[in-house]
Motif scaffolding. Sequence first.
Motif, mmCIF file in Angstrom:
data_model
loop_
_atom_site.group_PDB
_atom_site.id
_atom_site.type_symbol
_atom_site.label_atom_id
_atom_site.label_comp_id
_atom_site.label_asym_id
_atom_site.label_seq_id
_atom_site.Cartn_x
_atom_site.Cartn_y
_atom_site.Cartn_z
ATOM 1 N N UNK A 126 0.631 -0.778 -0.069
ATOM 2 C CA UNK A 126 -0.420 0.014 -0.238
ATOM 3 C C UNK A 126 0.978 1.165 -0.468
ATOM 4 N N UNK A 127 2.082 1.311 0.465
ATOM 5 C CA UNK A 127 2.544 2.410 0.643
ATOM 6 C C UNK A 127 3.424 2.702 -0.231
ATOM 7 N N UNK A 128 3.867 1.316 -1.373
ATOM 8 C CA UNK A 128 4.514 1.761 -2.577
ATOM 9 C C UNK A 128 3.663 1.712 -3.596
ATOM 10 N N UNK A 129 2.166 1.684 -3.520
ATOM 11 C CA UNK A 129 1.364 2.171 -4.416
ATOM 12 C C UNK A 129 1.193 3.417 -4.172
ATOM 13 N N UNK A 130 1.306 4.087 -3.199
ATOM 14 C CA UNK A 130 0.788 5.765 -2.165
ATOM 15 C C UNK A 130 2.059 6.490 -3.076
ATOM 16 N N UNK A 131 3.053 6.117 -3.130
ATOM 17 C CA UNK A 131 4.516 6.528 -3.870
ATOM 18 C C UNK A 131 4.224 6.719 -4.893
ATOM 19 N N UNK A 132 4.380 5.495 -5.852
ATOM 20 C CA UNK A 132 4.058 5.268 -7.455
ATOM 21 C C UNK A 132 2.503 6.276 -7.417
ATOM 22 N N UNK A 133 1.880 6.822 -6.728
ATOM 23 C CA UNK A 133 0.539 7.254 -7.474
ATOM 24 C C UNK A 133 0.820 9.078 -7.366
ATOM 25 N N UNK A 134 2.047 9.241 -5.886
ATOM 26 C CA UNK A 134 2.472 10.744 -5.449
ATOM 27 C C UNK A 134 3.417 10.808 -6.743
ATOM 28 N N UNK A 135 4.171 9.851 -7.114
ATOM 29 C CA UNK A 135 5.024 10.225 -7.513
ATOM 30 C C UNK A 135 4.152 10.742 -9.743
ATOM 31 N N UNK A 136 3.095 9.544 -9.391
ATOM 32 C CA UNK A 136 2.502 10.242 -10.919
ATOM 33 C C UNK A 136 1.896 11.446 -11.210
ATOM 34 N N UNK A 137 1.114 12.148 -9.743
ATOM 35 C CA UNK A 137 0.241 13.063 -9.534
ATOM 36 C C UNK A 137 1.254 14.505 -9.896
ATOM 37 N N UNK A 138 2.659 13.751 -9.306
ATOM 38 C CA UNK A 138 3.774 14.961 -9.437
ATOM 39 C C UNK A 138 4.245 14.975 -10.862
ATOM 40 N N UNK A 139 4.391 13.918 -11.733
ATOM 41 C CA UNK A 139 4.268 14.008 -12.673
ATOM 42 C C UNK A 139 3.987 14.898 -13.863
ATOM 43 N N UNK A 140 2.392 14.772 -13.694
ATOM 44 C CA UNK A 140 0.790 15.309 -13.834
ATOM 45 C C UNK A 140 0.754 16.411 -13.903
ATOM 46 N N UNK A 141 1.694 17.470 -12.977
ATOM 47 C CA UNK A 141 1.840 18.617 -12.599
ATOM 48 C C UNK A 141 2.847 19.826 -13.018
ATOM 49 N N UNK A 142 3.594 19.021 -13.763
ATOM 50 C CA UNK A 142 4.534 19.412 -14.106
ATOM 51 C C UNK A 142 4.307 19.357 -15.458
#
Length: 142
Positions: A126-142
């Motif tokens: 769950x933590x790894x998935x959350x990190x992956x989602x956070x990274x995806x959101x960060x990439x999308x914000x770029x």
Amino acid sequence: EEKRHTTESAARELTLMAVLSSDKKSLDETAAREQILLEKLAEEVKKGEEIAAREQSLMDKLAEEIKKGEEIAAREHSLMDRLSEEIKKSEEIASREQSLMVQLAEEKTEVEESAAREQSLREELVEEKKKGEDNTMWELSL
């Protein structure tokens, strides 16, 4: 850099999922062994009850033979020997029952430990998935 981090995160997720699958298989195998031990224990208990019934029967016959007198003394001795054998068998079964109970307790401990590992791995996933989602959101914000 972010793509590499996302790839590493996905790899960690896959690794955790593989470990989780392995632990689930181990848990299933342990449960199957536990079921076999429970069935063996039930068989041993049944045998113990049958032996106890035979012991009681032999004791009843022994009492009748004693009442009949001296001519029956030889049979009385034979029945006492058989009773001794049945008691020995009963003790052996009790020993096996105790051994199975110990094995069952050990299997239960293994199941509990495996379940704890599985829960820990689920939390890591769950933590790894959350990190992956956070990274995806960060990439999308770029």
